[in-house]
Design a protein around this motif. Structure first.
Motif, PDB file in Angstrom:
ATOM      1  N   GLY A 121       0.815  -1.207   0.000  1.00  0.00           N
ATOM      2  CA  GLY A 121       0.000   0.000   0.000  1.00  0.00           C
ATOM      3  C   GLY A 121       0.850   1.258   0.000  1.00  0.00           C
ATOM      4  O   GLY A 121       0.577   2.212  -0.740  1.00  0.00           O
ATOM      5  N   MET A 122       1.919   1.281   0.787  1.00  0.00           N
ATOM      6  CA  MET A 122       2.792   2.455   0.841  1.00  0.00           C
ATOM      7  C   MET A 122       3.597   2.608  -0.446  1.00  0.00           C
ATOM      8  O   MET A 122       3.830   3.730  -0.906  1.00  0.00           O
ATOM      9  CB  MET A 122       3.740   2.352   2.040  1.00  0.00           C
ATOM     10  CG  MET A 122       3.074   2.637   3.377  1.00  0.00           C
ATOM     11  SD  MET A 122       2.300   4.281   3.445  1.00  0.00           S
ATOM     12  CE  MET A 122       3.697   5.354   3.121  1.00  0.00           C
ATOM     13  N   ALA A 123       4.038   1.498  -1.040  1.00  0.00           N
ATOM     14  CA  ALA A 123       4.761   1.577  -2.305  1.00  0.00           C
ATOM     15  C   ALA A 123       3.874   2.176  -3.396  1.00  0.00           C
ATOM     16  O   ALA A 123       4.316   3.023  -4.191  1.00  0.00           O
ATOM     17  CB  ALA A 123       5.262   0.198  -2.723  1.00  0.00           C
ATOM     18  N   PHE A 124       2.618   1.767  -3.422  1.00  0.00           N
ATOM     19  CA  PHE A 124       1.679   2.298  -4.416  1.00  0.00           C
ATOM     20  C   PHE A 124       1.404   3.779  -4.158  1.00  0.00           C
ATOM     21  O   PHE A 124       1.349   4.586  -5.096  1.00  0.00           O
ATOM     22  CB  PHE A 124       0.369   1.502  -4.370  1.00  0.00           C
ATOM     23  CG  PHE A 124      -0.673   1.984  -5.343  1.00  0.00           C
ATOM     24  CD1 PHE A 124      -0.528   1.759  -6.704  1.00  0.00           C
ATOM     25  CD2 PHE A 124      -1.791   2.673  -4.895  1.00  0.00           C
ATOM     26  CE1 PHE A 124      -1.482   2.209  -7.606  1.00  0.00           C
ATOM     27  CE2 PHE A 124      -2.751   3.123  -5.790  1.00  0.00           C
ATOM     28  CZ  PHE A 124      -2.595   2.894  -7.144  1.00  0.00           C
ATOM     29  N   PHE A 125       1.265   4.145  -2.884  1.00  0.00           N
ATOM     30  CA  PHE A 125       1.034   5.544  -2.519  1.00  0.00           C
ATOM     31  C   PHE A 125       2.208   6.418  -2.956  1.00  0.00           C
ATOM     32  O   PHE A 125       2.032   7.481  -3.557  1.00  0.00           O
ATOM     33  CB  PHE A 125       0.823   5.639  -1.008  1.00  0.00           C
ATOM     34  CG  PHE A 125       0.799   7.043  -0.473  1.00  0.00           C
ATOM     35  CD1 PHE A 125      -0.268   7.885  -0.722  1.00  0.00           C
ATOM     36  CD2 PHE A 125       1.858   7.522   0.287  1.00  0.00           C
ATOM     37  CE1 PHE A 125      -0.290   9.184  -0.233  1.00  0.00           C
ATOM     38  CE2 PHE A 125       1.846   8.810   0.789  1.00  0.00           C
ATOM     39  CZ  PHE A 125       0.772   9.641   0.525  1.00  0.00           C
ATOM     40  N   ASP A 126       3.437   5.962  -2.665  1.00  0.00           N
ATOM     41  CA  ASP A 126       4.634   6.705  -3.071  1.00  0.00           C
ATOM     42  C   ASP A 126       4.728   6.813  -4.590  1.00  0.00           C
ATOM     43  O   ASP A 126       5.080   7.862  -5.134  1.00  0.00           O
ATOM     44  CB  ASP A 126       5.888   6.008  -2.531  1.00  0.00           C
ATOM     45  CG  ASP A 126       6.157   6.356  -1.078  1.00  0.00           C
ATOM     46  OD1 ASP A 126       5.317   7.025  -0.465  1.00  0.00           O
ATOM     47  OD2 ASP A 126       7.207   5.938  -0.549  1.00  0.00           O
ATOM     48  N   ILE A 173      10.325   4.159  -2.476  1.00  0.00           N
ATOM     49  CA  ILE A 173       9.515   3.124  -3.140  1.00  0.00           C
ATOM     50  C   ILE A 173      10.272   1.798  -3.152  1.00  0.00           C
ATOM     51  O   ILE A 173       9.706   0.745  -2.838  1.00  0.00           O
ATOM     52  CB  ILE A 173       9.165   3.560  -4.576  1.00  0.00           C
ATOM     53  CG1 ILE A 173       8.215   4.756  -4.560  1.00  0.00           C
ATOM     54  CG2 ILE A 173       8.523   2.406  -5.358  1.00  0.00           C
ATOM     55  CD1 ILE A 173       8.026   5.403  -5.909  1.00  0.00           C
ATOM     56  N   HIS A 174      11.560   1.855  -3.508  1.00  0.00           N
ATOM     57  CA  HIS A 174      12.370   0.641  -3.506  1.00  0.00           C
ATOM     58  C   HIS A 174      12.411   0.009  -2.114  1.00  0.00           C
ATOM     59  O   HIS A 174      12.334  -1.221  -1.973  1.00  0.00           O
ATOM     60  CB  HIS A 174      13.793   0.953  -3.969  1.00  0.00           C
ATOM     61  CG  HIS A 174      13.890   1.298  -5.421  1.00  0.00           C
ATOM     62  ND1 HIS A 174      14.956   1.978  -5.964  1.00  0.00           N
ATOM     63  CD2 HIS A 174      13.044   1.070  -6.458  1.00  0.00           C
ATOM     64  CE1 HIS A 174      14.771   2.146  -7.254  1.00  0.00           C
ATOM     65  NE2 HIS A 174      13.610   1.616  -7.581  1.00  0.00           N
ATOM     66  N   SER A 175      12.522   0.847  -1.095  1.00  0.00           N
ATOM     67  CA  SER A 175      12.576   0.330   0.276  1.00  0.00           C
ATOM     68  C   SER A 175      11.273  -0.377   0.652  1.00  0.00           C
ATOM     69  O   SER A 175      11.293  -1.455   1.264  1.00  0.00           O
ATOM     70  CB  SER A 175      12.856   1.471   1.253  1.00  0.00           C
ATOM     71  OG  SER A 175      14.112   2.049   1.008  1.00  0.00           O
ATOM     72  N   TRP A 176      10.125   0.232   0.276  1.00  0.00           N
ATOM     73  CA  TRP A 176       8.847  -0.415   0.581  1.00  0.00           C
ATOM     74  C   TRP A 176       8.675  -1.708  -0.210  1.00  0.00           C
ATOM     75  O   TRP A 176       8.139  -2.692   0.316  1.00  0.00           O
ATOM     76  CB  TRP A 176       7.696   0.546   0.292  1.00  0.00           C
ATOM     77  CG  TRP A 176       7.475   1.562   1.356  1.00  0.00           C
ATOM     78  CD1 TRP A 176       7.640   2.914   1.256  1.00  0.00           C
ATOM     79  CD2 TRP A 176       7.065   1.325   2.709  1.00  0.00           C
ATOM     80  NE1 TRP A 176       7.360   3.523   2.449  1.00  0.00           N
ATOM     81  CE2 TRP A 176       6.998   2.581   3.369  1.00  0.00           C
ATOM     82  CE3 TRP A 176       6.746   0.181   3.430  1.00  0.00           C
ATOM     83  CZ2 TRP A 176       6.626   2.705   4.701  1.00  0.00           C
ATOM     84  CZ3 TRP A 176       6.379   0.304   4.764  1.00  0.00           C
ATOM     85  CH2 TRP A 176       6.324   1.547   5.380  1.00  0.00           C
ATOM     86  N   LEU A 177       9.120  -1.712  -1.449  1.00  0.00           N
ATOM     87  CA  LEU A 177       9.033  -2.942  -2.243  1.00  0.00           C
ATOM     88  C   LEU A 177       9.944  -4.027  -1.670  1.00  0.00           C
ATOM     89  O   LEU A 177       9.572  -5.207  -1.647  1.00  0.00           O
ATOM     90  CB  LEU A 177       9.404  -2.656  -3.698  1.00  0.00           C
ATOM     91  CG  LEU A 177       8.395  -1.823  -4.497  1.00  0.00           C
ATOM     92  CD1 LEU A 177       8.926  -1.541  -5.894  1.00  0.00           C
ATOM     93  CD2 LEU A 177       7.042  -2.541  -4.573  1.00  0.00           C
TER      94      LEU A 177
END
Length: 308
Positions: free
Chosen positions: A134-139, A155-159
């Motif tokens: 969810g956070m990766a998509f938001f970013d 984004i890379h970190s959340w993924l």
């Protein structure tokens, strides 16, 4: 909210929550891989906090009254150089944390593995997987307009965190399924084995970010930007009858630093200062990207040594 600073603040808050969640569930379930996930998130949150501070400084440096006089006088060239430092440090820390986890996983496997509570582990992995995606998509949605290197790294970190959670979830479901069966002997090795696999997968991911950050800190010239500046300078030389030019180009984080020196003929026709300024405006428009992230210097001289 949909500014670089706003997105980073939201990311930091959620990351700290995920980190605390991971550390607590790592202790409850006896899983080092979950505890590592929490520590990984904690390190990422700390570096994102630093990135937020640097981002705020870069934006404020473009506003004449946003910084104190003392700070502005000490950093007259701006704060762009801090961005690759932070990105490089962030990527390096993530790599080192992953290497440490890999070493611990190998030692754990050699020591016979460890028992863990799969119920807590599955709950944690499923919850964090949803949060990370969810956070990766938001970013990603926010960064389509913002186009920030800091947000790309976030984004890379959340993924990466989502990939860890997905791998943990699969491994824990397998462990839960084989409990009490003839494959029950495998369960102590599931946690360190999945941790080792995740660590090996994570280590190469930040390398590209670190490589680019080092290139920016070394002021390596981007080939495409240099070619564009050279073309604009050649056109200017031909159009105005100059002798030649020297161009110096570097990319420092989000900033483009460009210096162009035009060599003009001695005893040439005199021009008013307004005419020289008009030529500068033409060059600036041709180069493009006229924002506070572009540092453009244009000089005219009859002495080529001034341009070397």
């Amino acid at each position: 909210m949909l500014t670089e600073q706003g997105v980073l603040r939201a990311s930091i808050l959620i990351t700290f929550v995920v980190a605390a969640f991971g550390i607590v569930f790592g202790l409850l379930s006896g899983s080092f891989s979950i505890a590592f996930d929490g520590v990984f998130a904690l390190a990422d949150a700390a570096m994102t906090t630093v990135a937020l501070g640097v981002s705020a400084l870069i934006v404020k440096s473009a506003q004449s009254d946003a910084l104190s006089g003392k700070l502005r006088n000490r950093f007259t060239m701006g704060f762009w150089h801090l961005e690759p430092m932070v990105l490089g440090l962030n990527g390096t820390i993530l790599i080192m944390v992953a290497i440490y986890a890999l070493i611990n996983a190998i030692l754990s496997i050699q020591g016979g593995g460890r028992e863990l509570e799969f119920g807590y582990a599955i709950l944690y992995a499923a919850t964090t997987l949803v949060v990370c995606l969810g956070m990766a998509f938001f970013d990603w949605r926010a960064n389509r307009k913002i186009e920030s290197d800091f947000l790309k790294l976030d984004i890379h970190s959340w993924l990466m965190s989502g990939a860890i959670s997905a791998a943990l979830l699969i491994a824990f479901l397998i462990g839960y399924g084989v409990e009490g069966t003839r494959y029950d002997w495998m369960t102590p090795y599931i946690d360190p084995a999945v941790l080792a696999i995740i660590s090996v997968a994570i280590i190469p991911i930040p390398i590209g970010t670190v490589r680019q950050a080092v290139a920016d800190m070394l002021l390596l010239t981007p080939a495409d930007l240099k070619e564009h500046v050279d073309q604009v300078a050649r056109d200017t030389v031909q159009r105005h009858g100059f002798l030649t030019y020297r161009a110096y180009v570097a990319k420092v984080g989000r900033a483009k630093q460009i210096e162009i020196y035009f060599i003009v003929a001695r005893n040439g026709a005199a021009r008013r200062l307004e005419e020289w300024d008009k030529i500068r405006d033409e060059i600036g428009e041709a180069i493009g990207d006229e924002s506070y992230n572009r540092w453009l210097t244009i000089a005219f001289t009859t002495d080529s040594e001034w341009a070397e």
